[in-house]
Write a protein that holds these residues in place. Structure first.
Motif, mmCIF file in Angstrom:
data_model
loop_
_atom_site.group_PDB
_atom_site.id
_atom_site.type_symbol
_atom_site.label_atom_id
_atom_site.label_comp_id
_atom_site.label_asym_id
_atom_site.label_seq_id
_atom_site.Cartn_x
_atom_site.Cartn_y
_atom_site.Cartn_z
ATOM 1 N N ALA A 339 -26.581 -16.368 9.487
ATOM 2 C CA ALA A 339 -25.502 -15.462 9.894
ATOM 3 C C ALA A 339 -24.482 -16.213 10.720
ATOM 4 O O ALA A 339 -24.830 -17.101 11.506
ATOM 5 C CB ALA A 339 -26.066 -14.279 10.677
ATOM 6 N N LYS A 340 -23.222 -15.847 10.535
ATOM 7 C CA LYS A 340 -22.128 -16.428 11.319
ATOM 8 C C LYS A 340 -21.278 -15.291 11.876
ATOM 9 O O LYS A 340 -20.791 -14.440 11.124
ATOM 10 C CB LYS A 340 -21.276 -17.364 10.473
ATOM 11 N N PHE A 341 -21.126 -15.262 13.200
ATOM 12 C CA PHE A 341 -20.318 -14.246 13.872
ATOM 13 C C PHE A 341 -19.064 -14.899 14.431
ATOM 14 O O PHE A 341 -19.127 -15.914 15.117
ATOM 15 C CB PHE A 341 -21.114 -13.595 15.004
ATOM 16 N N LYS A 342 -17.919 -14.295 14.122
ATOM 17 C CA LYS A 342 -16.639 -14.766 14.645
ATOM 18 C C LYS A 342 -16.114 -13.742 15.635
ATOM 19 O O LYS A 342 -15.754 -12.616 15.250
ATOM 20 C CB LYS A 342 -15.627 -14.964 13.512
ATOM 21 N N PRO A 343 -16.092 -14.054 16.944
ATOM 22 C CA PRO A 343 -15.612 -13.096 17.941
ATOM 23 C C PRO A 343 -14.168 -12.690 17.689
ATOM 24 O O PRO A 343 -13.338 -13.507 17.271
ATOM 25 C CB PRO A 343 -15.756 -13.856 19.268
ATOM 26 N N GLY A 344 -13.864 -11.407 17.944
ATOM 27 C CA GLY A 344 -12.502 -10.908 17.776
ATOM 28 C C GLY A 344 -11.691 -11.036 19.049
ATOM 29 O O GLY A 344 -12.093 -11.674 20.033
ATOM 30 N N ARG A 345 -10.534 -10.385 19.048
ATOM 31 C CA ARG A 345 -9.617 -10.510 20.184
ATOM 32 C C ARG A 345 -10.191 -9.910 21.464
ATOM 33 O O ARG A 345 -9.756 -10.255 22.562
ATOM 34 C CB ARG A 345 -8.280 -9.842 19.845
#
Length: 367
Positions: A339-345
């Motif tokens: 899994a890869k999580f990309k943090p948002g603003r």
């Protein structure tokens, strides 16, 4: 079950292992007209839907389950009596002395179409804290709550000629009750002091859906579209909490992402995915999740990433999950997960641009 997993997040690498106590108890079958089963012990009980998890946990219960034609009813009293794993020294404070009354009823209204009614009443019988009390941080529960969940789910498996198989889920839930929250002040590395005590009334709701299409001409492939929403609290200055929270029995929230695992509280989740069953007992899933807050907030009720949002944006981020599943004769299950999580603003100040997770889960069921 013997389970181990490796979590890789930024420069952090931790290992967890232990023997979990899944099911142990006795059952008594009886009834001629109404088939019935009485159970006592630790029993694994899960919702009909994996996307919308009312409960997916092992419960220390006494229960009665009954079947009559197209109806199924379940009633149970549950309270955890022992630790869940050999790597734990005490019962989780959030579960200790929590008594639950569980009711559910399923009605197959048409062939392959089921209507489920749920009810869960939680009574927190643990000792209340007072301002000035001290406790080890790992043994303190930051909230005492007497809550009631009510809801219904519609689950359908429909075969359409030349189109394929359609799986449809519609869910709705409400929660009411009263809770006591404790603010804690750190005295040392392991000890905290109760510095503030607040009471609030809880009244919130949640809803969700899932649509899975398996084409008629290629039944090894499925397209999945799903969404879920848990209400948020727009007014933090009153004692009415409109923010939804789950039952605490939903297990790990992998349904909403293997890495981020957020609780459905002040949250909107959208998911699109593909599942490919390339062998009889093997499949691979690729899923994308998009997370947004319902109400702008600088807090998250529960997630695996222990970083609070800035409160300047509702965009929490996106996640991509890749899961390989292997099953053998209903006794052995093996899962490989990336899994890869990309943090948002909402996490603009967080230094990591991407977070990765690699997991291996092994489950062996004794019969």
């Amino acid at each position: 079950m013997d389970e181990s997993e490796i979590i890789k997040s930024a420069d952090i690498k931790t290992n967890h292992s232990g023997l979990e106590f899944r099911e142990l108890g006795i059952a008594y079958l009886f009834g001629d007209v109404i088939d019935s089963e009485l159970k006592l012990g630790r029993v694994e009980y899960e919702s009909i839907s994996h996307w919308w998890s009312w409960w997916d946990d092992e419960l220390d219960i006494i229960s009665l389950q009954m079947w009559y034609e197209d109806l199924e009813a379940f009633v149970a009293i549950a309270e955890q009596q022992a630790v869940e794993s050999t790597d734990e020294d005490f019962i989780d404070p959030e579960m200790d002395e929590i008594q639950r009354l569980v009711l559910s009823m399923s009605w197959e209204i048409l062939d392959g179409q089921i209507l489920n009614f749920y009810y869960l009443k939680q009574s927190d019988n643990s000792s209340a804290y007072h301002i000035g009390d001290t406790e080890e941080y790992s043994r303190i529960d930051e909230e005492d709550a007497d809550l009631t969940w009510k809801g219904l789910s519609y689950v359908a498996d429909i075969e359409l000629q030349l189109i394929g198989e359609i799986d449809l889920e519609l869910h709705y839930s409400e929660i009411q009750g009263r809770s006591t929250l404790y603010e804690l002040e750190e005295l040392s590395a392991d000890v905290v002091e109760v510095s503030e005590k607040m009471h609030e009334d809880v009244d919130a709701s949640a809803s969700g859906y899932l649509l899975r299409w398996t084409p008629y001409l290629y039944d090894q492939l499925s397209l999945i579209i799903a969404g879920a929403r848990g209400s948020g609290d727009a007014n933090l200055d009153d004692r009415d909490n409109r923010s939804y929270r789950q039952t605490g029995l939903q297990g790990d929230s992998e349904s909403y992402g293997e890495l981020f695992q957020p609780e459905l509280s002040n949250l909107k989740v959208d998911m699109i995915g593909l599942q490919w069953r390339f062998a009889e007992d093997m499949s691979v899933e690729l899923m994308r999740f998009d997370y947004r807050q319902e109400v702008l907030s600088d807090e998250i009720r529960n997630a695996s990433i222990e970083v609070e949002p800035s409160g300047n944006s509702r965009n929490l981020g996106t996640e991509l999950d890749l899961i390989l599943s292997v099953e053998h004769e209903e006794t052995l299950e093996l899962f490989f997960t990336y899994a890869k999580f990309k943090p948002g603003r909402a996490f603009a100040d967080y230094p990591e641009k991407n977070l990765d997770y690699v997991g291996i889960d092994f489950v062996y069921k004794f019969h």
